[in-house]
Write a protein that holds these residues in place. Structure first.
Motif, PDB file in Angstrom:
ATOM      1  N   THR A 239       7.798   4.789  -2.914  1.00  0.00           N
ATOM      2  CA  THR A 239       6.845   3.683  -2.807  1.00  0.00           C
ATOM      3  C   THR A 239       6.081   3.668  -1.487  1.00  0.00           C
ATOM      4  O   THR A 239       5.397   2.699  -1.173  1.00  0.00           O
ATOM      5  CB  THR A 239       7.584   2.326  -2.943  1.00  0.00           C
ATOM      6  OG1 THR A 239       8.610   2.275  -1.928  1.00  0.00           O
ATOM      7  CG2 THR A 239       8.213   2.169  -4.313  1.00  0.00           C
TER       8      THR A 239
ATOM      9  N   THR B  83       6.959  -6.395   0.378  1.00  0.00           N
ATOM     10  CA  THR B  83       7.158  -4.957   0.552  1.00  0.00           C
ATOM     11  C   THR B  83       8.164  -4.443  -0.472  1.00  0.00           C
ATOM     12  O   THR B  83       8.904  -5.206  -1.076  1.00  0.00           O
ATOM     13  CB  THR B  83       7.638  -4.641   1.977  1.00  0.00           C
ATOM     14  OG1 THR B  83       8.895  -5.296   2.187  1.00  0.00           O
ATOM     15  CG2 THR B  83       6.638  -5.131   3.015  1.00  0.00           C
TER      16      THR B  83
ATOM     17  N   ASP C 260      11.253  -1.643  -1.616  1.00  0.00           N
ATOM     18  CA  ASP C 260      12.234  -0.623  -1.270  1.00  0.00           C
ATOM     19  C   ASP C 260      11.820   0.660  -1.968  1.00  0.00           C
ATOM     20  O   ASP C 260      11.021   0.637  -2.901  1.00  0.00           O
ATOM     21  CB  ASP C 260      13.631  -1.022  -1.776  1.00  0.00           C
ATOM     22  CG  ASP C 260      14.141  -2.265  -1.043  1.00  0.00           C
ATOM     23  OD1 ASP C 260      13.710  -2.474   0.105  1.00  0.00           O
ATOM     24  OD2 ASP C 260      14.932  -3.005  -1.645  1.00  0.00           O
TER      25      ASP C 260
ATOM     26  N   GLY D 232      12.375   5.302   1.565  1.00  0.00           N
ATOM     27  CA  GLY D 232      12.424   4.331   2.655  1.00  0.00           C
ATOM     28  C   GLY D 232      11.505   3.142   2.437  1.00  0.00           C
ATOM     29  O   GLY D 232      11.517   2.201   3.216  1.00  0.00           O
ATOM     30  N   GLY D 233      10.693   3.226   1.375  1.00  0.00           N
ATOM     31  CA  GLY D 233       9.865   2.084   1.020  1.00  0.00           C
ATOM     32  C   GLY D 233       8.617   1.946   1.862  1.00  0.00           C
ATOM     33  O   GLY D 233       8.233   2.868   2.596  1.00  0.00           O
TER      34      GLY D 233
ATOM     35  N   ALA E  21       7.792  -1.047   3.816  1.00  0.00           N
ATOM     36  CA  ALA E  21       7.794  -2.196   4.743  1.00  0.00           C
ATOM     37  C   ALA E  21       7.084  -1.854   6.055  1.00  0.00           C
ATOM     38  O   ALA E  21       6.571  -2.751   6.732  1.00  0.00           O
ATOM     39  CB  ALA E  21       9.228  -2.645   5.014  1.00  0.00           C
TER      40      ALA E  21
END
Ligand code: FAD
Ligand code: SF4
Ligand code: FES
Ligand code: FES
Lengths: 176, 332
Positions: free
Chosen positions: B144, B301, B303, B307-308, B310
């Motif tokens: 993501t 945000t 996950d 590590g996503g 954010a």
């Protein structure tokens, strides 16, 4: 018998000027310029690296401007002028950009080189026309600095990592 | 790739009528997105309507406004002297996109209509509500890093990839459209949609709607505009986040502002809440930061296996602050 819903390829005749020679071919509308050149016209100087616009190995000049042959449909080049790296050296007389690549050892395996050379020819023409780039002040006249050349040539990847010498070669060609 | 016919109508009206008569036709401009999608099997038109004769590549002026023909190449728009001096954020956005070769091909009409670079959208073996409605969204719980933090839905968390569109959103551009029912104009900010429950639709355009021109208003503030893009490598990469901004400062006080974010949503994000904070306040880092933070107050945000995303929130706040500071301290 063909399965239901099957549709034959659609063929159309196109006339394209390739490296100074007028070529008429019947092509399936799905054919890319890259496949036309390599598979139909026997010109293997443009290379197929990714076939998705991500590497620049297929770069040719279309009406003098650098484009990607893998994302150009052959039918759209009807009545247009295509120049490949091969055509930059008619009768083996090297183009100054090609000579600069040789002089500066600007390649290792050479796979990306025809695309690099066409891209450099296009990039130098853009510089001469004053086209700005992401590397410089967009309101000033651009100079062929190493940073400018690296940015303008960023659409050509080199798996061998010959970038340092490629930039030097393009610098040499820019000095004329 | 499935077979298709190829036709090159001589004018815009014929192109639109042809499209209206063929529900599965597609317009072909520079082809840099469409031809890729034909190869990937994302789309299966049975007719390509080549726009090379139907749209103009001319960039013309009318009462101080600039009219960019849909056929104008991205490289030529960025090189246009009027664009460089009067709408610098647009030139910078164009030059930060793709590569020299691609910019020579990509058009003004095609660029804003390019589709998301979500890897699952491009991979026909994975679920994707945008590509196959109701199949699910493989990005949720997947990779993501490039996905949305604003305006996403449970159906789709994709981002819009265009740089040009972010500048056009900030600079109050207008889109001229010729459709089967005639001509209309759409404010550029209203061209793209949020995914809601129908992520198959990126924009408010319907089948057969042809973009004929993009119009830039006569706008003094646009001369003081910039575009900054943050990405994983220095060139030839899509934005993680980007900022288009224009600022007017008088005696240390912000008197007018335009702000838009890229890489954060399904559409280029006009930061109206931030603009409201900026106007009337002193031109300081505190003001810029508060404005960006306010715009991102509702950020959600994701996950992810990678590590996503954010990281986009602080990155965007810092980048917006830096761009606004530069506009105030180094007027063009
Ligand atoms: C490797 C790579 C890297 C890239 N990097 C970036 C980047 O960093 N930033 C960025 O912004 N972009 C990037 N791009 C995307 C590129 O900018 C777009 O593909 C391009 O702008 C699309 O324009 P086009 O004229 O080629 O459109 P096409 O591919 O011809 O068309 C795109 C879509 O728009 C429709 N369409 C085209 N013209 C019209 C019209 N006038 N009216 C109605 N519909 C129309 C088509 O039917 C199609 O659905 C990248 C692309 C590649 C391949
Ligand atoms: S984020 Fe949108 S485009 Fe990507 S897989 Fe999910 S539904 Fe498809
Ligand atoms: S083969 Fe065309 S860009 Fe890679
Ligand atoms: S020389 Fe080997 S890829 Fe460039």
């Amino acid at each position: 018998m063909a399965p239901a819903g099957y549709r034959r390829g659609v063929e159309t005749a196109i006339t394209t000027r390739v490296d100074g020679t007028t070529r008429t071919t019947r092509v399936d509308t799905r054919t890319t310029l890259l496949d036309l050149l390599r598979e139909r016209l026997g010109n293997t100087s443009p290379k197929k690296g990714c076939d998705h616009g991500q590497c620049g190995a297929c770069t040719v000049l279309l009406d003098g401007r650098r484009v990607l042959a893998c994302l150009t449909l052959a039918v759209t080049t009807h009545d247009h002028d295509v120049t490949t790296a091969d055509g930059l050296a008619p009768d083996g007389d090297l183009h100054p950009v090609q000579q600069a690549f040789l002089d500066n050892d600007a390649f290792q395996c050479g796979y990306c080189t025809p695309g690099q050379v066409c891209s450099a020819v296009g990039a130098l023409a853009e510089l001469a026309q004053g086209h700005p780039s992401h590397a410089g002040d967009i309101t000033a006249d651009p100079e062929p600095t190493r940073a400018e050349i690296a940015e303008r040539m960023s659409g050509n990847l080199c798996r061998c990592g010959a970038y340092t010498n490629i930039i030097t070669a393009v610098e040499q060609a820019a000095r004329g | 790739m499935r077979p298709f016919d190829h036709q090159t109508p001589a004018n815009a009206h014929t192109a639109v009528h042809l499209a209206a008569a063929h529900p599965t036709a597609a317009f072909l401009a520079g082809g840099t997105n469409l031809v890729d999608h034909l190869k990937l099997g994302i789309t299966h038109p049975d007719l390509l309507i080549d726009l090379s004769a139907a749209t103009t590549a001319a960039i013309t002026e009318l009462d101080g406004r600039l009219l960019i023909g849909a056929g104008a190449r991205n490289s030529d728009i960025a090189a246009d002297h009027r664009v460089r001096t009067r709408y610098p954020a647009l030139a910078e956005a164009l030059l930060s996109g793709a590569s020299g070769q691609l910019r020579n091909m990509a058009t003004a009409g095609g660029n804003p209509l390019q589709r998301t670079r979500c890897a699952y959208f491009q991979d026909t073996t994975t679920p994707c509500n945008k590509r196959r409605p109701g199949s699910g969204c493989a990005a949720l719980g997947g990779f993501t890093r490039g996905h949305a933090i604003l305006g996403a839905s449970d159906h789709c968390v994709a981002t819009h990839p265009s740089d040009m569109a972010v500048a056009l959103t900030a600079l109050d551009a207008t889109v001229h459209v010729l459709g089967p029912d005639g001509e209309r104009t759409i404010p550029f900010v209203d061209l793209h949609r949020l995914p809601d429950d129908d992520p198959t639709r990126d924009t408010v355009l319907d089948h057969g709607d042809l973009i004929t021109m993009i119009e830039l208003p006569d706008s003094p503030i646009a001369r003081q505009s910039r575009y900054r893009k943050v990405r994983d490598r220095a060139s030839y990469a899509f934005a993680l986040i980007s900022v288009a901004a224009a600022l007017e400062v008088t005696h240390g006080v912000i008197t007018d502002a335009r702000l838009a974010f890229g890489g954060v949503a399904h559409k280029p994000w006009r930061a109206r809440a931030a603009e409201q904070i900026l106007i009337g306040e002193p031109a300081t880092d505190d003001t810029y930061r508060l404005a960006a933070e306010t715009e991102l107050a509702n950020a959600r945000t994701l996950d992810g296996l990678d590590g996503g995303n954010a990281f986009k929130v602080p990155l965007l706040i810092r980048t917006a602050t830096a761009v606004l500071r530069q506009l105030a301290e180094e007027p063009r």
